[in-house]
Write a protein that holds these residues in place. Structure first.
Motif, short mmCIF file in Angstrom:
data_model
loop_
_atom_site.label_atom_id
_atom_site.label_comp_id
_atom_site.label_asym_id
_atom_site.label_seq_id
_atom_site.Cartn_x
_atom_site.Cartn_y
_atom_site.Cartn_z
N TYR A 122 36.76 35.07 37.89
CA TYR A 122 35.74 35.74 38.59
C TYR A 122 34.90 34.35 38.93
O TYR A 122 34.19 34.32 39.94
CB TYR A 122 34.61 36.46 37.66
CG TYR A 122 34.32 35.62 36.33
CD1 TYR A 122 33.01 35.00 36.39
CD2 TYR A 122 34.92 35.57 35.07
CE1 TYR A 122 32.62 34.22 35.40
CE2 TYR A 122 34.78 35.02 34.02
CZ TYR A 122 33.46 34.12 34.09
OH TYR A 122 32.79 33.39 32.82
N LEU A 127 38.68 37.20 42.63
CA LEU A 127 38.65 38.59 42.23
C LEU A 127 37.96 39.38 43.56
O LEU A 127 38.17 40.62 43.63
CB LEU A 127 37.61 38.82 40.90
CG LEU A 127 38.12 38.52 39.73
CD1 LEU A 127 37.07 38.95 38.63
CD2 LEU A 127 39.69 38.86 39.48
N ARG A 128 37.06 38.61 44.43
CA ARG A 128 36.40 39.34 45.51
C ARG A 128 37.19 39.21 46.78
O ARG A 128 37.78 37.98 47.15
CB ARG A 128 35.03 38.75 45.50
CG ARG A 128 34.02 39.14 44.42
CD ARG A 128 32.67 38.58 44.71
NE ARG A 128 32.23 38.99 45.92
CZ ARG A 128 31.37 40.16 46.07
NH1 ARG A 128 31.15 40.86 45.04
NH2 ARG A 128 30.92 40.55 47.22
N PHE A 135 32.11 39.41 40.91
CA PHE A 135 33.20 40.62 40.77
C PHE A 135 33.12 41.35 41.93
O PHE A 135 32.11 41.34 42.65
CB PHE A 135 33.08 41.44 39.73
CG PHE A 135 33.09 40.84 38.45
CD1 PHE A 135 34.30 40.74 37.47
CD2 PHE A 135 32.01 39.88 37.66
CE1 PHE A 135 34.38 40.26 36.38
CE2 PHE A 135 32.32 39.42 36.59
CZ PHE A 135 33.77 39.33 35.85
#
Length: 305
Positions: A122, A127-128, A135
């Motif tokens: 993160y 994660l994005r 997140f």
């Protein structure tokens, strides 16, 4: 609804080792091989191993992969599906740092070391979808209060909602069906509807069972091993009572997996979904309620049955 849906299909083809419940509605039933009759591979946590054929296929049984591959061939997509087991394995390991021949010469398999574990993804923007730190949520944070739920009209925090068919919400039903119904727990000797035709496993548990507390059984004159009817407002199914102190009083647990055409008559007739309610579902996920319905258990020779 399930029976009606399968019966209404224009064409149903089943590939299986045994004539299961869906095959009773099939236009074609194709016999499938077991894992011991084919050549294949397994990949588990970076360890790749050849799965070798042990015996020749019985009768007309075929590797289900090869059935799909030939279907693809006849539909004009055969170039996307290798038409042999060896070709399928070669395609599966393409790009790995070893050849088919090297894998075939390594009975214990070959371990492929992957990239090292990446922690704190993160913080690194892994994660994005936009590559930003955080997140994949509306706030970019790990959400305990869900903005997605709020935006769709639901409570953003978990809340308890009383079940619609329970002793508190439906006392009029609880008068006739005072026990709380549960189903879905795994047993030691089958897997869902499978293995009821395997003699060694069936010997361990030849009958479907309903687990109930000792006190609840005593109130109903039921002893361990008695034939009983498990009843809900939707019907009744015959079980064998399993009386125990290892379950909460007022609650039962009914074996799932019965109702198919394989195995002894007791299992064939014990379809737990004759008791459940298709319309009683979780309002958000739509998942059917299997663990909070109301029921009663009576001896089969009880006049009340």
């Amino acid at each position: 609804l399930w029976r009606k849906a399968l019966a209404s299909l224009d064409l149903l083809v089943c590939i299986n080792r045994f004539p299961t419940a869906d095959s009773q509605y099939a236009d074609l039933l194709l016999p499938a091989t077991t894992g011991f009759e084919i050549n294949s591979y397994k990949d588990y946590d970076g360890h790749v191993q050849m799965r070798r054929q042990v015996v020749e296929p019985a009768g007309e049984a075929r590797n289900d992969y090869l059935i799909y591959a030939e279907l693809a061939q006849r539909l004009g997509y055969g170039h996307l599906w290798p038409q042999t087991e060896e070709g399928m394995i070669r395609g599966a390991i393409e790009g790995l740092p070893f050849s088919y021949e090297e894998l075939a010469a390594s009975p214990n398999g070959i371990t492929v070391l992957g990239p090292p574990m990446q922690y704190r993804k993160y913080a690194l923007g892994l994660l994005r979808s936009d590559g930003a730190p955080g997140f994949e949520t509306a706030t970019g944070k790990f959400e305990i209060s869900s903005e997605w739920f709020r935006g769709h009209g639901y409570q953003p925090l978990p809340v308890y909602t009383e079940v619609s068919e329970g002793p508190l919400a439906a006392p009029e039903i609880a008068e006739r069906f005072p026990l709380v119904f549960n189903s879905g727990a795994r047993t030691q000797f089958d897997f869902r509807s499978q293995h009821h035709n395997i003699p060694s496993l069936l010997k361990k548990q030849p009958f479907p069972q309903v687990l109930m507390a000792t006190g609840d059984a005593a109130q109903r004159g039921i002893q361990d091993g008695d034939e009983v009817y498990l009843q809900t407002s939707r019907g009744q199914v015959k079980y064998r009572a399993q009386v125990s102190d290892d379950i909460l009083p007022g609650v039962i647990e009914a074996n799932m997996g019965g109702g198919g055409p394989i195995g002894p008559q007791a299992w064939q007739q014990a379809n737990v979904n004759e008791l459940t309610d298709l319309e009683n579902r979780d309002p958000i996920s739509g998942f059917p309620i299997y663990k909070a319905l109301l029921c009663q258990v009576v001896r089969c020779d009880d006049p009340a049955a």
